[in-house]
Design an enzyme around this catalytic site. Sequence first.
Site, PDB file in Angstrom:
ATOM      1  N   CYS A  87       0.842  -1.206   0.000  1.00  0.00           N
ATOM      2  CA  CYS A  87       0.000   0.000   0.000  1.00  0.00           C
ATOM      3  C   CYS A  87       0.877   1.257   0.000  1.00  0.00           C
ATOM      4  CB  CYS A  87      -0.977  -0.028   1.169  1.00  0.00           C
ATOM      5  SG  CYS A  87      -2.357   1.131   0.984  1.00  0.00           S
ATOM      6  N   HIS A 175      -3.729  -5.127   0.509  1.00  0.00           N
ATOM      7  CA  HIS A 175      -3.285  -5.575   1.834  1.00  0.00           C
ATOM      8  C   HIS A 175      -3.414  -7.094   1.963  1.00  0.00           C
ATOM      9  CE1 HIS A 175      -2.756  -1.671   3.850  1.00  0.00           C
ATOM     10  NE2 HIS A 175      -3.697  -1.258   3.015  1.00  0.00           N
ATOM     11  N   GLU A 177      -2.246  -8.870   4.371  1.00  0.00           N
ATOM     12  CA  GLU A 177      -2.245  -9.272   5.779  1.00  0.00           C
ATOM     13  C   GLU A 177      -3.640  -9.404   6.369  1.00  0.00           C
ATOM     14  OE1 GLU A 177      -1.809  -4.708   5.856  1.00  0.00           O
ATOM     15  OE2 GLU A 177      -1.291  -6.389   4.565  1.00  0.00           O
ATOM     16  N   SER A 228      -7.744  -8.864  36.803  1.00  0.00           N
ATOM     17  CA  SER A 228      -9.141  -8.501  36.593  1.00  0.00           C
ATOM     18  C   SER A 228     -10.039  -9.724  36.501  1.00  0.00           C
ATOM     19  CB  SER A 228      -9.272  -7.699  35.290  1.00  0.00           C
ATOM     20  OG  SER A 228      -8.935  -8.530  34.188  1.00  0.00           O
ATOM     21  N   GLY A 230      -9.948 -11.431  33.751  1.00  0.00           N
ATOM     22  CA  GLY A 230     -10.015 -11.628  32.314  1.00  0.00           C
ATOM     23  C   GLY A 230      -8.859 -12.485  31.821  1.00  0.00           C
ATOM     24  N   SER A 233      -4.856 -10.834  32.172  1.00  0.00           N
ATOM     25  CA  SER A 233      -4.191 -10.829  33.472  1.00  0.00           C
ATOM     26  C   SER A 233      -4.089 -12.232  34.063  1.00  0.00           C
ATOM     27  CB  SER A 233      -4.929  -9.894  34.449  1.00  0.00           C
ATOM     28  OG  SER A 233      -6.264 -10.307  34.648  1.00  0.00           O
ATOM     29  N   THR A 234      -5.052 -13.107  33.760  1.00  0.00           N
ATOM     30  CA  THR A 234      -5.002 -14.473  34.274  1.00  0.00           C
ATOM     31  C   THR A 234      -3.853 -15.251  33.643  1.00  0.00           C
ATOM     32  OG1 THR A 234      -7.400 -14.463  34.617  1.00  0.00           O
ATOM     33  CG2 THR A 234      -6.304 -16.610  34.630  1.00  0.00           C
TER      34      THR A 234
END
Length: 372
Positions: A87, A175, A177, A228, A230, A233-234
């Site tokens: 691009c 593109h 990707e 949190s 989620g 973080s877990t």
Amino acid sequence: MRSMSSHEKIVILDFGGQYAHLIASRIRREKVLAEIHNPDEVSLETLNDDSVKGIIFSGGPQSVYDENSIQCDAGIFELGKPILGICYGHQYVSHSLGGTVTPGKDSKEYGRADVSHTSDCPLFADIPRHSVFWMSHGDSVTKLPEGFETCGSTEDCEEAAVWNKEKKIFGIQFHPEVTHSEYGIQLLKNFLTICEVQGDWTIEKFLEDHSKVLKEKIGNRNVVLFVSGGVDSTVCFAFLSKILGKDRVQGLFVDTGLLREGEVDFVEQSIRNIGADLTVMKESKTFLGNLKDQHDPEVKREIIGNTFLEAQRKYFADNKLEENVVLAQGTIYPDTIETGGTKNSAKIKTHHNRVPEIQKLIDEGKVIEPIA
């Protein structure tokens, strides 16, 4: 030149937007290490290293004619490395080597486009003669540099794909990707074949190397991690516990009053189920009080981030943890990109783990982000 890396790699020059990061993800999935560099900062010495097998110029939001458009050292084209411009990167290659880029008026393309390619270009190996690729551009290449020829066109873009056979320099207006490009992954694989990479990089090897780097960075300090409940973080909690041992990782779960009904209990139980050492702070009154009468989303995000820091300071003071402790966050890479945290990316929104005060702590080495 002697290689500075044990892995062969593709270098991606980030000309803006989020394109470079998605390209890197696609390359890494093919077991090839991809590194992202700023075009106006990376040295020719770095690019000329034996480990660099090819270079990709990413897309970007600018025009090559913009006064402050991103530039790179023209010597890159004399290194003898295969180059793929995508691009804006395609336009930049042609513009830099003496071609012409014309600002879009009636020829702008956005969406799926049928690309008709010539069969002799190795970039299109094993790709049907007529294939759907994703377009998103205004400007177009209208005159090729010396030594280049067209190898792909659409109804509205004659120079949709070009190449210099001798120098192995390629430019594509579309593109590959993005998932909307039906044969985009195959095209990127073909470029890797042109680069003669073997595919010696794996996520397991990355994990091994990254674990060593983190252990060195953390040293003998213990870790306090904001969790949190989620995925981010877990996973971060599990990862740190694995490489450091559970006794060195303390979880801090802050009840902000902003979660769904019943979610606080669910999060607490689910994190304890993985054997985590967890402390829960009930801070909903503080958070909701600080957010009262605030309506602007950016202001609210900054308030939330700073209030998290207030909770952290309170926790550290109550537990006398200021010394020999490092704070950890489950930040992932899109958080950084969306906050405009990389040089050429635009800000979409500020994540609470990227407010200025937390960024200051990161810069001071007081915060680690193991999965960033």
